[in-house]
Design a protein around this motif. Sequence first.
Motif, PDB file in Angstrom:
ATOM      1  N   LYS A  63       8.301   4.980   1.470  1.00 47.61           N
ATOM      2  CA  LYS A  63       7.476   5.794   2.357  1.00 47.61           C
ATOM      3  C   LYS A  63       7.461   5.275   3.790  1.00 47.61           C
ATOM      4  O   LYS A  63       7.158   6.030   4.715  1.00 47.61           O
ATOM      5  CB  LYS A  63       6.026   5.834   1.845  1.00 47.61           C
ATOM      6  N   LEU A  64       7.771   4.007   4.016  1.00 43.94           N
ATOM      7  CA  LEU A  64       7.655   3.435   5.354  1.00 43.94           C
ATOM      8  C   LEU A  64       8.519   4.125   6.403  1.00 43.94           C
ATOM      9  O   LEU A  64       8.027   4.419   7.494  1.00 43.94           O
ATOM     10  CB  LEU A  64       7.935   1.934   5.324  1.00 43.94           C
ATOM     11  N   PRO A  65       9.802   4.406   6.152  1.00 44.30           N
ATOM     12  CA  PRO A  65      10.588   5.103   7.182  1.00 44.30           C
ATOM     13  C   PRO A  65      10.013   6.477   7.533  1.00 44.30           C
ATOM     14  O   PRO A  65       9.948   6.855   8.700  1.00 44.30           O
ATOM     15  CB  PRO A  65      11.975   5.244   6.556  1.00 44.30           C
ATOM     16  N   GLU A  66       9.564   7.204   6.527  1.00 40.96           N
ATOM     17  CA  GLU A  66       8.960   8.516   6.772  1.00 40.96           C
ATOM     18  C   GLU A  66       7.662   8.370   7.571  1.00 40.96           C
ATOM     19  O   GLU A  66       7.407   9.141   8.491  1.00 40.96           O
ATOM     20  CB  GLU A  66       8.676   9.198   5.432  1.00 40.96           C
ATOM     21  N   LEU A  67       6.880   7.384   7.233  1.00 43.17           N
ATOM     22  CA  LEU A  67       5.615   7.137   7.919  1.00 43.17           C
ATOM     23  C   LEU A  67       5.852   6.793   9.387  1.00 43.17           C
ATOM     24  O   LEU A  67       5.180   7.335  10.271  1.00 43.17           O
ATOM     25  CB  LEU A  67       4.861   6.005   7.218  1.00 43.17           C
ATOM     26  N   THR A  68       6.832   5.923   9.662  1.00 46.89           N
ATOM     27  CA  THR A  68       7.109   5.558  11.053  1.00 46.89           C
ATOM     28  C   THR A  68       7.673   6.744  11.838  1.00 46.89           C
ATOM     29  O   THR A  68       7.350   6.914  13.015  1.00 46.89           O
ATOM     30  CB  THR A  68       8.084   4.363  11.131  1.00 46.89           C
TER      31      THR A  68
ATOM     32  N   LEU B  90       0.818  -1.217   0.000  1.00 50.38           N
ATOM     33  CA  LEU B  90       0.000   0.000   0.000  1.00 50.38           C
ATOM     34  C   LEU B  90       0.853   1.270   0.000  1.00 50.38           C
ATOM     35  O   LEU B  90       0.581   2.210  -0.745  1.00 50.38           O
ATOM     36  CB  LEU B  90      -0.933   0.017   1.208  1.00 50.38           C
ATOM     37  N   PHE B  91       1.854   1.327   0.855  1.00 51.27           N
ATOM     38  CA  PHE B  91       2.613   2.558   1.031  1.00 51.27           C
ATOM     39  C   PHE B  91       3.931   2.594   0.282  1.00 51.27           C
ATOM     40  O   PHE B  91       4.486   3.666   0.059  1.00 51.27           O
ATOM     41  CB  PHE B  91       2.881   2.802   2.525  1.00 51.27           C
ATOM     42  N   GLY B  92       4.474   1.475  -0.059  1.00 50.25           N
ATOM     43  CA  GLY B  92       5.765   1.436  -0.736  1.00 50.25           C
ATOM     44  C   GLY B  92       6.908   1.447   0.261  1.00 50.25           C
ATOM     45  O   GLY B  92       6.803   2.016   1.348  1.00 50.25           O
TER      46      GLY B  92
END
Length: 92
Positions: free
Chosen positions: A28-33, A23-25
């Motif tokens: 994007k996961l490090p930025e999201l966390t 869903l997020f790629g």
Amino acid sequence: MVLDLALPEGGEWIVILVIVVLLFGAKKLPELTRNVARSMKEFEKARREGDSPPAQITRPAAETDEAADSQDSADRRGTAEVNSGGAQGVGQ
């Protein structure tokens, strides 16, 4: 019928992780966390500040006297302008 909801275990976490990555790629996961962690810290800080009693803000006496004097003079000027302006506007 009562549903007994439990936390995901073992292989279920892998499926959830794969879905999140899709869903997020991966980029994007490090930025999201990071954003989630900042939000949690800010929430905790606000919650701790809300538990403590608010600090009272006091102003020096000289400051409050000056503010009151300037407000009084502004009130007097505003009243004089309204009285003189209203009488001239109606008669002409």
